[in-house]
Enzyme design. Sequence first.
Site, short mmCIF file in Angstrom:
data_model
loop_
_atom_site.label_atom_id
_atom_site.label_comp_id
_atom_site.label_asym_id
_atom_site.label_seq_id
_atom_site.Cartn_x
_atom_site.Cartn_y
_atom_site.Cartn_z
N HIS A 158 80.68 96.69 65.78
CA HIS A 158 79.23 96.56 65.69
C HIS A 158 78.56 97.84 65.20
CE1 HIS A 158 75.84 94.03 66.23
NE2 HIS A 158 76.36 93.29 67.20
N ARG A 159 79.31 98.93 65.11
CA ARG A 159 78.73 100.16 64.59
C ARG A 159 78.58 100.13 63.08
NH1 ARG A 159 82.99 104.35 67.01
NH2 ARG A 159 84.33 102.70 66.13
#
Length: 486
Positions: free
Chosen positions: A457-458
Amino acid sequence: MAQVLEFKLPDLGEGLTEAEIVRWLVEVGDVVAVDQPVVEVETAKAMVEVPCPYGGVVTARFGEEGTELPVGAPLITVAVGERPASGDGTAGTEAEGSAGAGGSGNVLVGYGTSEAPARRRRVRPGRPVPGVSAGAGESGARPGAGGSGRADAAARGRAQAAPGGRADAAVQADVRGSTGVVNGHTGDPETDDGPVPVISPLVRRLARQNGLDLRELTGSGPDGLILRADVEYALRAVGRSAATEAPAVQPSTTAAPGETRTPLKGVRGAVADKLARSRREIPDATCWVDADATELMRVRTAMNAAGGPKISLLALLARICTAALARFPELNATVDAEAREVVRFDHVHLGFAAQTDRGLVVPVVRDAHARDAESLTAEFARLTEAGRAGTLTPAELTGGTFTLNNYGVFGVDGSTPIINHPEAAMLGVGRIVPKPWVHEGELAVRQVVQLSLTFDHRVCDGGVAGGFLRYVADCVEQPAVLLRTL
């Protein structure tokens, strides 16, 4: 002038720091040629035969089969140099295959040697090696004497010239005596604050696993060398039982009744470390979708019916992945945590999960984005076979930028895969099975597959991940969509 060179376990590359001895390919006394494989080792990546850069007579081996050695630890010592003059008066030639002190200089990908090891030390004056003649001991203890250098050369020369490729016991004793090597150790006594002299790393590990202080033991070997029998005797004396098998295959703790303990080592240990690191460092999320794969299966059948090499389903899925990554490059990336940067790649090195007898491996297809379906099929087959044979190299197991996991071969529909660290995403493909499906407004039986995407998700948000997965599903349902990217 003949000398004894020490060959150490070379740098294995790709961050590998240790290897387990699986099988010795030479014995003490054997004559080896330059770059001849001398030992088969298993790393966390693969099985490989390690070649020695020196030619001559093997004077010592370090470690028994099953022993784990760190990079830089001694493997063998080899007596190299010139042969003695022949009976007809002609000058002796250099030892067969000998590369001299510099070695061959050859470097295998991931398993090469980089420089010549240091020469072994001699026995100190007044400390002759037991079992060696006084003359040999003196020549080793008095390097400055007029005939000592010639004695050393003659001793090693006789070992190299032994018939049948093996030195006899007397010649081997001369070689060991003149160089101070006994069972792979020099005759120099250890300092009080240095390591305790043991006959092999196996013995040191046996003592460590059973909490035994080696400094409290008196070795029964030459010059106080601690043997395995010494450690086992000490363990029995204190009421502990030493294992009868090699420690390399023993659990580190005693199993309770009804328990079976298996060490996390080799491929299994590497996989465990990588998965644990992925869970610790990557904030992953998973999304999934069902897709109608009927048309994809029909296209594959038509392609294979047209003649030529058969195209695998995995190759078609890989081609879809590379097309999707071209549209959503955020997922073909990694995170540099120290620099706090997302590193995006302009190439796709596609990893694929493969189950083998040695555990799960993830071979990498280099430049998958530039390959067609036939090339991808052939490369998948080659790497899968190498994985089952345990011959994959570190270069073939590292450097991936995205992973494709076809867990449908295990008969499961869906999964939430763990990302193959340090990549940013993994596409999972379930089994393709007949299911009720609404097709063109009517209920029909279609070939349905579940696709799942686990992503870091980064590197992106749900919109990018969802867009990628939807595009993959569209290509599965309508393979003609791929024509836009060909």
